[in-house]
Motif scaffolding. Structure first.
Motif, PDB file in Angstrom:
ATOM      1  N   PRO A 186       0.822  -1.221   0.000  1.00 24.10           N
ATOM      2  CA  PRO A 186       0.000   0.000   0.000  1.00 24.10           C
ATOM      3  C   PRO A 186       0.853   1.267   0.000  1.00 24.10           C
ATOM      4  CG  PRO A 186      -0.787  -1.575   1.636  1.00 24.10           C
ATOM      5  CD  PRO A 186       0.516  -2.103   1.139  1.00 24.10           C
ATOM      6  N   THR A 187       0.322   2.308  -0.577  1.00 19.33           N
ATOM      7  CA  THR A 187       0.989   3.607  -0.606  1.00 19.33           C
ATOM      8  C   THR A 187       0.257   4.581   0.300  1.00 19.33           C
ATOM      9  OG1 THR A 187      -0.327   4.337  -2.500  1.00 19.33           O
ATOM     10  CG2 THR A 187       1.770   3.245  -2.972  1.00 19.33           C
ATOM     11  N   GLY A 188       0.951   5.674   0.617  1.00 15.80           N
ATOM     12  CA  GLY A 188       0.312   6.751   1.359  1.00 15.80           C
ATOM     13  C   GLY A 188       0.240   6.571   2.852  1.00 15.80           C
ATOM     14  N   ARG A 189       0.850   5.494   3.377  1.00 16.17           N
ATOM     15  CA  ARG A 189       0.845   5.282   4.821  1.00 16.17           C
ATOM     16  C   ARG A 189       2.037   4.407   5.201  1.00 16.17           C
ATOM     17  NH1 ARG A 189      -0.658   0.140   6.243  1.00 16.17           N
ATOM     18  NH2 ARG A 189      -1.881  -1.096   4.747  1.00 16.17           N
ATOM     19  N   PRO A 190       2.440   4.425   6.480  1.00 18.55           N
ATOM     20  CA  PRO A 190       3.531   3.550   6.901  1.00 18.55           C
ATOM     21  C   PRO A 190       3.138   2.074   6.804  1.00 18.55           C
ATOM     22  CG  PRO A 190       3.197   5.327   8.482  1.00 18.55           C
ATOM     23  CD  PRO A 190       2.028   5.363   7.550  1.00 18.55           C
ATOM     24  N   VAL A 191       4.078   1.248   6.374  1.00 12.94           N
ATOM     25  CA  VAL A 191       3.874  -0.193   6.278  1.00 12.94           C
ATOM     26  C   VAL A 191       5.132  -0.884   6.791  1.00 12.94           C
ATOM     27  CG1 VAL A 191       3.421  -2.157   4.753  1.00 12.94           C
ATOM     28  CG2 VAL A 191       2.392   0.072   4.245  1.00 12.94           C
ATOM     29  N   SER A 192       4.957  -1.900   7.620  1.00 16.19           N
ATOM     30  CA  SER A 192       6.071  -2.711   8.100  1.00 16.19           C
ATOM     31  C   SER A 192       6.066  -4.038   7.355  1.00 16.19           C
ATOM     32  CB  SER A 192       5.952  -2.959   9.607  1.00 16.19           C
ATOM     33  OG  SER A 192       6.838  -3.984  10.025  1.00 16.19           O
ATOM     34  N   VAL A 193       7.160  -4.370   6.675  1.00 13.61           N
ATOM     35  CA  VAL A 193       7.213  -5.679   6.021  1.00 13.61           C
ATOM     36  C   VAL A 193       7.219  -6.794   7.056  1.00 13.61           C
ATOM     37  CG1 VAL A 193       8.320  -4.928   3.877  1.00 13.61           C
ATOM     38  CG2 VAL A 193       9.755  -5.592   5.819  1.00 13.61           C
ATOM     39  N   GLU A 194       7.838  -6.533   8.216  1.00 13.34           N
ATOM     40  CA  GLU A 194       7.929  -7.560   9.238  1.00 13.34           C
ATOM     41  C   GLU A 194       6.579  -7.870   9.874  1.00 13.34           C
ATOM     42  OE1 GLU A 194      11.730  -5.144   9.044  1.00 13.34           O
ATOM     43  OE2 GLU A 194       9.603  -4.677   9.246  1.00 13.34           O
ATOM     44  N   ARG A 195       5.781  -6.850  10.121  1.00 16.46           N
ATOM     45  CA  ARG A 195       4.519  -7.047  10.842  1.00 16.46           C
ATOM     46  C   ARG A 195       3.293  -7.110   9.935  1.00 16.46           C
ATOM     47  NH1 ARG A 195       7.742  -3.868  14.189  1.00 16.46           N
ATOM     48  NH2 ARG A 195       7.950  -4.671  16.322  1.00 16.46           N
ATOM     49  N   GLU A 196       3.411  -6.631   8.711  1.00 15.08           N
ATOM     50  CA  GLU A 196       2.246  -6.588   7.829  1.00 15.08           C
ATOM     51  C   GLU A 196       2.473  -7.342   6.523  1.00 15.08           C
ATOM     52  OE1 GLU A 196      -0.588  -3.270   5.554  1.00 15.08           O
ATOM     53  OE2 GLU A 196       0.689  -2.670   7.248  1.00 15.08           O
ATOM     54  N   THR A 197       3.500  -6.979   5.768  1.00 17.30           N
ATOM     55  CA  THR A 197       3.684  -7.554   4.432  1.00 17.30           C
ATOM     56  C   THR A 197       3.956  -9.047   4.481  1.00 17.30           C
ATOM     57  OG1 THR A 197       4.549  -5.433   3.653  1.00 17.30           O
ATOM     58  CG2 THR A 197       4.968  -7.368   2.283  1.00 17.30           C
ATOM     59  N   PHE A 198       4.964  -9.462   5.254  1.00 12.40           N
ATOM     60  CA  PHE A 198       5.307 -10.887   5.274  1.00 12.40           C
ATOM     61  C   PHE A 198       4.201 -11.762   5.871  1.00 12.40           C
ATOM     62  CE2 PHE A 198      10.000  -9.448   5.492  1.00 12.40           C
ATOM     63  CZ  PHE A 198      10.025  -9.259   4.125  1.00 12.40           C
ATOM     64  N   PRO A 199       3.628 -11.404   7.036  1.00 10.52           N
ATOM     65  CA  PRO A 199       2.506 -12.212   7.532  1.00 10.52           C
ATOM     66  C   PRO A 199       1.332 -12.252   6.550  1.00 10.52           C
ATOM     67  CG  PRO A 199       3.383 -10.842   9.288  1.00 10.52           C
ATOM     68  CD  PRO A 199       4.028 -10.380   8.019  1.00 10.52           C
ATOM     69  N   GLY A 200       1.078 -11.130   5.876  1.00 13.35           N
ATOM     70  CA  GLY A 200      -0.012 -11.103   4.906  1.00 13.35           C
ATOM     71  C   GLY A 200       0.240 -12.021   3.728  1.00 13.35           C
ATOM     72  N   LEU A 201       1.475 -12.079   3.259  1.00 16.43           N
ATOM     73  CA  LEU A 201       1.818 -12.988   2.170  1.00 16.43           C
ATOM     74  C   LEU A 201       1.626 -14.444   2.593  1.00 16.43           C
ATOM     75  CD1 LEU A 201       5.014 -11.214   0.790  1.00 16.43           C
ATOM     76  CD2 LEU A 201       2.846 -11.505  -0.433  1.00 16.43           C
ATOM     77  N   LEU A 202       2.054 -14.782   3.807  1.00  7.99           N
ATOM     78  CA  LEU A 202       1.881 -16.147   4.295  1.00  7.99           C
ATOM     79  C   LEU A 202       0.394 -16.501   4.377  1.00  7.99           C
ATOM     80  CD1 LEU A 202       4.529 -16.487   7.162  1.00  7.99           C
ATOM     81  CD2 LEU A 202       4.674 -17.334   4.820  1.00  7.99           C
ATOM     82  N   ALA A 203      -0.403 -15.586   4.886  1.00 11.54           N
ATOM     83  CA  ALA A 203      -1.837 -15.846   5.022  1.00 11.54           C
ATOM     84  C   ALA A 203      -2.511 -16.022   3.670  1.00 11.54           C
ATOM     85  CB  ALA A 203      -2.502 -14.707   5.793  1.00 11.54           C
ATOM     86  N   ALA A 204      -1.979 -15.350   2.646  1.00 15.67           N
ATOM     87  CA  ALA A 204      -2.567 -15.430   1.311  1.00 15.67           C
ATOM     88  C   ALA A 204      -2.048 -16.627   0.515  1.00 15.67           C
ATOM     89  CB  ALA A 204      -2.285 -14.143   0.548  1.00 15.67           C
ATOM     90  N   GLY A 205      -1.153 -17.415   1.100  1.00 16.18           N
ATOM     91  CA  GLY A 205      -0.628 -18.587   0.410  1.00 16.18           C
ATOM     92  C   GLY A 205       0.483 -18.294  -0.575  1.00 16.18           C
ATOM     93  N   ALA A 206       1.120 -17.131  -0.467  1.00 18.06           N
ATOM     94  CA  ALA A 206       2.229 -16.788  -1.359  1.00 18.06           C
ATOM     95  C   ALA A 206       3.437 -17.682  -1.061  1.00 18.06           C
ATOM     96  CB  ALA A 206       2.596 -15.321  -1.197  1.00 18.06           C
ATOM     97  N   THR A 207       4.336 -17.741  -2.013  1.00 14.92           N
ATOM     98  CA  THR A 207       5.547 -18.542  -1.845  1.00 14.92           C
ATOM     99  C   THR A 207       6.625 -17.669  -1.203  1.00 14.92           C
ATOM    100  OG1 THR A 207       5.015 -19.866  -3.797  1.00 14.92           O
ATOM    101  CG2 THR A 207       7.287 -19.945  -2.992  1.00 14.92           C
ATOM    102  N   VAL A 208       6.872 -17.905   0.078  1.00 18.11           N
ATOM    103  CA  VAL A 208       7.891 -17.177   0.838  1.00 18.11           C
ATOM    104  C   VAL A 208       8.892 -18.212   1.337  1.00 18.11           C
ATOM    105  CG1 VAL A 208       8.353 -15.621   2.769  1.00 18.11           C
ATOM    106  CG2 VAL A 208       6.180 -15.471   1.537  1.00 18.11           C
ATOM    107  N   VAL A 209      10.145 -18.057   0.965  1.00 15.10           N
ATOM    108  CA  VAL A 209      11.161 -19.049   1.318  1.00 15.10           C
ATOM    109  C   VAL A 209      12.292 -18.380   2.083  1.00 15.10           C
ATOM    110  CG1 VAL A 209      10.604 -20.455  -0.695  1.00 15.10           C
ATOM    111  CG2 VAL A 209      12.472 -18.812  -0.824  1.00 15.10           C
TER     112      VAL A 209
END
Length: 355
Positions: A186-209
């Motif tokens: 997302p744009t226009g606001r603070p985002v943490s990859v550690e607390r938001e992006t990576f957990p969100g990818l895992l929850a969505a079934g993305a391939t994170v290795v």
């Protein structure tokens, strides 16, 4: 690596390294004779990555003034400034307009890491991953983001600073992103990859290795890590193309060390700095113009620009700010910090804790 680009996040305030960061951003602190960021850019360029983007904020102008177009280090540099703090994810998304490659390596600008970058990119491509996290095993992972993986190396959980960690694998502050993932932040606001992006990818079934680093790694977040990391670079323990000849000491232009003084342990003596007769400097960093007087002892410490350590004074695990004046026969130990322009009198002051 021609179709790989690099992003380095260097927008932090470096509050844990004060008072050293009052005069320079953390990635610009002199480390083994050059700004810390020099070692990182040089390693990226040596791996064959040509385009490097610096995501800046605090004192943003300092970076471009020093590195220019990056050609001196074999890279092509772009600078993107955050008008307001956007967090790690927001900082990555903020530089997206100048990125063109399919694979983007993202570095935290305060980590010194010896991972084989080509091997990490190969792990990322072989897994057809959305994101690949560089992982490091540490004895005490509680202060870091812990990352669990399965037998195939896929990330199963990302736990930021868990007091009861279930794994000794931590986030080493280096990621390989598929470009489309960066565009989805997302744009226009603070985002943490550690607390938001990576957990969100895992929850969505993305391939994170995960890609496990078995080489050198150090987070330069504290004065102790800064001093130790600089000494490791000088001695060749930490890899860097920016260190020409490893050794027990690094004396910069105009530095003067008395014949009876002892400078060792990977210490750096800055430009125009002086170490007088009988003094000991061990595993420490003396900034430009610093002076260590006769018989003084400086161990695992940083002495700021133009600061003076008085005769017979003992510093162990201490940070002395720029232009500070320490009298004779002082004892400062165990995390004491002396702020810029402070004068401490002779003899009677003994600090044993952060002060």
């Amino acid at each position: 690596m021609a179709d790989v680009e690099a992003v380095i996040l260097v927008g932090g305030l470096g509050t844990r390294l004060r008072p050293l960061t009052l005069s320079a951003p953390k990635p610009m602190l002199p480390t083994a004779g050059v700004p810390f960021l020099t070692h990182l850019i040089a390693r990226i360029a040596a791996a064959g990555i040509e385009h490097v983007v610096l995501g800046t904020s605090y004192r943003a102008e300092v970076f471009e003034q020093h590195f220019g177009d990056g050609s001196a280090l074999g890279a092509r540099l772009d600078y993107i400034v955050e008008a307001e703090a956007l967090g790690t994810g927001g900082g990555i998304r903020n530089v997206a307009p100048v990125l063109g490659a399919d694979t983007i390596l993202v570095f935290n600008g305060d980590n010194l890491i010896g991972v084989d970058l080509l091997a990490m990119v190969e792990t990322h491509r072989r897994a057809q991953a959305d994101v690949t996290l560089c992982l490091q095993r540490v004895p005490d992972p509680r202060a870091f983001g812990c990352v669990s993986t399965d037998e195939a190396g896929r990330v199963t959980a990302f736990l930021e600073k868990d007091p009861n960690p279930v794994t000794d694998q931590i986030n080493a502050g280096l990621y390989a992103f598929r470009r489309e993932v960066i565009d989805s932040i997302p744009t226009g606001r603070p985002v943490s990859v550690e607390r938001e992006t990576f957990p969100g990818l895992l929850a969505a079934g993305a391939t994170v290795v995960g890609h496990l680093n078995t080489g050198y790694w150090r987070d330069f977040g504290t004065p102790a890590d800064f001093v130790t990391g600089s000494a490791d670079l000088v001695r060749g323990i930490a890899p860097s193309p920016a260190v020409a000849v490893p050794g027990e000491q690094l004396l910069l232009a105009g530095a003067r060390v008395a014949p009876s003084a002892d400078v060792r342990g990977g210490s750096t003596v800055g430009r125009g700095a002086v170490v007088e007769a009988g003094a000991l400097v061990d595993g420490s960093v003396l900034f430009d113009g610093a002076r260590v007087a006769e018989g003084a002892v400086v161990v695992r410490s940083a002495v700021g620009a133009d600061a003076v350590v008085g005769p017979g004074t003992v510093l162990e695990d201490v940070v002395v700010g720029d232009r500070a004046r320490l009298g004779a026969r002082l004892e400062l130990r165990g995390g004491a910090r002396v702020w810029p322009d402070v004068t401490l009198p002779d003899g009677s002051i003994r600090f044993s804790t952060d002060a």
